[in-house]
Design a protein around this motif. Sequence first.
Motif, PDB file in Angstrom:
ATOM      1  N   ASP A 311     -62.509 -31.518 -20.900  1.00 49.20           N
ATOM      2  CA  ASP A 311     -62.603 -30.058 -21.077  1.00 49.20           C
ATOM      3  C   ASP A 311     -63.998 -29.648 -21.534  1.00 49.20           C
ATOM      4  O   ASP A 311     -64.590 -28.693 -21.011  1.00 49.20           O
ATOM      5  CB  ASP A 311     -61.572 -29.576 -22.100  1.00 49.20           C
ATOM      6  CG  ASP A 311     -60.146 -29.611 -21.558  1.00 49.20           C
ATOM      7  OD1 ASP A 311     -59.992 -29.574 -20.324  1.00 49.20           O
ATOM      8  OD2 ASP A 311     -59.211 -29.667 -22.372  1.00 49.20           O
ATOM      9  N   PHE A 315     -66.757 -27.496 -19.371  1.00 53.29           N
ATOM     10  CA  PHE A 315     -67.221 -26.212 -19.890  1.00 53.29           C
ATOM     11  C   PHE A 315     -68.748 -26.161 -19.909  1.00 53.29           C
ATOM     12  O   PHE A 315     -69.344 -25.128 -19.604  1.00 53.29           O
ATOM     13  CB  PHE A 315     -66.662 -25.983 -21.299  1.00 53.29           C
ATOM     14  CG  PHE A 315     -66.944 -24.614 -21.843  1.00 53.29           C
ATOM     15  CD1 PHE A 315     -66.208 -23.519 -21.429  1.00 53.29           C
ATOM     16  CD2 PHE A 315     -67.946 -24.417 -22.781  1.00 53.29           C
ATOM     17  CE1 PHE A 315     -66.461 -22.249 -21.935  1.00 53.29           C
ATOM     18  CE2 PHE A 315     -68.210 -23.157 -23.293  1.00 53.29           C
ATOM     19  CZ  PHE A 315     -67.469 -22.070 -22.866  1.00 53.29           C
ATOM     20  N   GLY A 326     -70.044 -24.154 -14.944  1.00 57.94           N
ATOM     21  CA  GLY A 326     -70.107 -24.209 -16.398  1.00 57.94           C
ATOM     22  C   GLY A 326     -71.159 -23.272 -16.974  1.00 57.94           C
ATOM     23  O   GLY A 326     -71.797 -22.502 -16.256  1.00 57.94           O
ATOM     24  N   LEU A 372     -66.125 -18.518 -23.352  1.00 59.58           N
ATOM     25  CA  LEU A 372     -65.051 -19.064 -24.185  1.00 59.58           C
ATOM     26  C   LEU A 372     -63.884 -18.084 -24.283  1.00 59.58           C
ATOM     27  O   LEU A 372     -62.717 -18.480 -24.181  1.00 59.58           O
ATOM     28  CB  LEU A 372     -65.601 -19.369 -25.587  1.00 59.58           C
ATOM     29  CG  LEU A 372     -64.663 -20.082 -26.556  1.00 59.58           C
ATOM     30  CD1 LEU A 372     -64.256 -21.437 -26.011  1.00 59.58           C
ATOM     31  CD2 LEU A 372     -65.334 -20.237 -27.922  1.00 59.58           C
ATOM     32  N   VAL A 375     -61.892 -18.129 -20.944  1.00 58.41           N
ATOM     33  CA  VAL A 375     -61.055 -19.322 -20.789  1.00 58.41           C
ATOM     34  C   VAL A 375     -59.833 -19.251 -21.690  1.00 58.41           C
ATOM     35  O   VAL A 375     -58.703 -19.563 -21.270  1.00 58.41           O
ATOM     36  CB  VAL A 375     -61.879 -20.590 -21.085  1.00 58.41           C
ATOM     37  CG1 VAL A 375     -60.973 -21.819 -21.158  1.00 58.41           C
ATOM     38  CG2 VAL A 375     -62.944 -20.802 -20.016  1.00 58.41           C
ATOM     39  N   THR A 379     -55.982 -19.079 -20.537  1.00 59.15           N
ATOM     40  CA  THR A 379     -55.067 -20.120 -21.010  1.00 59.15           C
ATOM     41  C   THR A 379     -53.814 -19.511 -21.615  1.00 59.15           C
ATOM     42  O   THR A 379     -52.687 -19.947 -21.332  1.00 59.15           O
ATOM     43  CB  THR A 379     -55.773 -21.009 -22.047  1.00 59.15           C
ATOM     44  OG1 THR A 379     -56.926 -21.621 -21.452  1.00 59.15           O
ATOM     45  CG2 THR A 379     -54.835 -22.089 -22.556  1.00 59.15           C
ATOM     46  N   LEU A 394     -54.983 -25.696 -20.458  1.00 59.78           N
ATOM     47  CA  LEU A 394     -56.383 -25.604 -20.861  1.00 59.78           C
ATOM     48  C   LEU A 394     -57.268 -26.396 -19.906  1.00 59.78           C
ATOM     49  O   LEU A 394     -58.376 -25.953 -19.550  1.00 59.78           O
ATOM     50  CB  LEU A 394     -56.558 -26.122 -22.290  1.00 59.78           C
ATOM     51  CG  LEU A 394     -57.986 -26.082 -22.854  1.00 59.78           C
ATOM     52  CD1 LEU A 394     -58.509 -24.642 -22.895  1.00 59.78           C
ATOM     53  CD2 LEU A 394     -58.033 -26.703 -24.252  1.00 59.78           C
ATOM     54  N   THR A 397     -57.564 -24.224 -16.622  1.00 61.53           N
ATOM     55  CA  THR A 397     -58.409 -23.035 -16.736  1.00 61.53           C
ATOM     56  C   THR A 397     -59.876 -23.403 -16.932  1.00 61.53           C
ATOM     57  O   THR A 397     -60.759 -22.755 -16.367  1.00 61.53           O
ATOM     58  CB  THR A 397     -57.940 -22.152 -17.899  1.00 61.53           C
ATOM     59  OG1 THR A 397     -57.901 -22.924 -19.114  1.00 61.53           O
ATOM     60  CG2 THR A 397     -56.554 -21.580 -17.641  1.00 61.53           C
ATOM     61  N   THR A 398     -60.125 -24.439 -17.718  1.00 58.28           N
ATOM     62  CA  THR A 398     -61.514 -24.877 -17.905  1.00 58.28           C
ATOM     63  C   THR A 398     -62.083 -25.410 -16.606  1.00 58.28           C
ATOM     64  O   THR A 398     -63.246 -25.162 -16.268  1.00 58.28           O
ATOM     65  CB  THR A 398     -61.596 -25.964 -18.986  1.00 58.28           C
ATOM     66  OG1 THR A 398     -60.971 -25.501 -20.182  1.00 58.28           O
ATOM     67  CG2 THR A 398     -63.044 -26.303 -19.302  1.00 58.28           C
ATOM     68  N   SER A 399     -61.267 -26.144 -15.842  1.00 58.99           N
ATOM     69  CA  SER A 399     -61.693 -26.663 -14.554  1.00 58.99           C
ATOM     70  C   SER A 399     -62.008 -25.527 -13.588  1.00 58.99           C
ATOM     71  O   SER A 399     -62.990 -25.589 -12.836  1.00 58.99           O
ATOM     72  CB  SER A 399     -60.616 -27.572 -13.963  1.00 58.99           C
ATOM     73  OG  SER A 399     -60.982 -28.040 -12.687  1.00 58.99           O
ATOM     74  N   GLY A 402     -65.252 -23.693 -14.832  1.00 63.15           N
ATOM     75  CA  GLY A 402     -66.405 -24.548 -14.626  1.00 63.15           C
ATOM     76  C   GLY A 402     -66.612 -24.922 -13.175  1.00 63.15           C
ATOM     77  O   GLY A 402     -67.529 -25.675 -12.862  1.00 63.15           O
TER      78      GLY A 402
END
Length: 459
Positions: A311, A315, A326, A372, A375, A379, A394, A397-399, A402
């Motif tokens: 993660d 990010f 990212g 942040l 994301v 999430t 998480l 959503t981060t994937s 980014g």
Amino acid sequence: MVRFSAVADRRLRGLTRWAQPPQLTVAAFGALVLVGAVLLSLPSAVDGGERASFPTALFTAASAASVTGLVVVDTAAYWSAFGEVVVLALIQVGGFGIMALATVLTLVVGRQMGLRMALRTGSETKVVTLGEVRQVVTGILAVTVVFETVLAVVLTLRWWLGYGLSFGEAVHTGTFHAISAFNNAGFSLYSDSMTGFATDPWITVPIALAVVAGGLGFPMWVELWRFTRHRGEHRHWSVHAKITLAMTGVLLVVAFVAFLALEWANPATMGGLGLRGKLLTAFFQAVMPRTAGFNSLDFGAMNTQTLLVTDILMFVGGGSAGTAGGIKVTTFAVLAFVVYANVRGEPTVHMAGRRLSEGTASQATTVVLLALGLVLAATLTLMTVTPFTLDQVLFETTSAFGTVGLSTGITGDLPLVGELVIVFLMFVGRIGPITLASALALRRRVRVYELPQERPIVG
């Protein structure tokens, strides 16, 4: 002298305000996604002649254009040859186009800052000319063609000679994965991505190197080219180049050690591999969060600690004005040095032998906090509409933000609302940091007055 009417003058000013680089970037990228979705909605795009639903076509188009790699259907089994060509074209245009736009925006911002400094000092400065833009685009095209061609040849030979594919199939497979790898897209013609080739260095190593090359960014390649041409004392690196190379190296080493340590004994991932296999898969997976999306190990079977490390890597992302997503390694480095300077009580921030310009720290902070917040909001939304755990959501959503494309396997099971959230994240994640950073730099204003100063309690 020809005078415009008041109405025409207002229209011209309104058009000029709208047609700024950030707005044009959003409009161009949005148009690309919509055109791709329409093409993928055609019956000829689906294997078997059935028409794909528009949400499926939109999700795939957004993922391909944003060079993410998240999919709700199996790319090789679901899409026809025409559909695969559309996906490949979206990856190529999305990767090349965003890289070119980001580089030109960087050039525009740099000249805008130079203009402000010139007005203060009474010196002269140049504007961005059409010739410079043409030179940038030509250079990016040359770098792209060279890397993709070399990788396509290597992969084609390996799949042809090593795995028994016909020459035509090997060319198709090698070219597809070469374009996908250099553009950090992560789309694969294999349902399990690179899992079947986890211990084959002739496939995983070239793909990993292409991902790193694309993720460094075009400005970094310009620096490398200039460095090789100059001799002696004329050789020097810019702050951007120093930060990008240093942070890329540090993050790759940290990721490699983390994957190796956390998954060494996991029987569902690399526990059953020998030493050579563990080292190779750890290296491959350390590169992918930069943000490619290929996987040679099952992320759905990884430990929670590994997912959290991934993660963070996703990010942060890769280099600026490249194919990676990212917040970018330079932004992360700027914040790290800001923290270091504040801890030491220093009034200014120094890094790589230079003092940071005014506003750089605040721009970096703004980009990171907005990213942040986005994301976390996404999430929370997905946790509300899906039964999946925090780790899984998480990670997804981060994937998406980014533009990585890695997943624990929940993408195809998301409801329509969840798919739209991921589409929005991929769209914003691809163009958001670029447009936001350039907009912040170009919209700096001078206050005509200041309020009385007061310091609230912090901490």
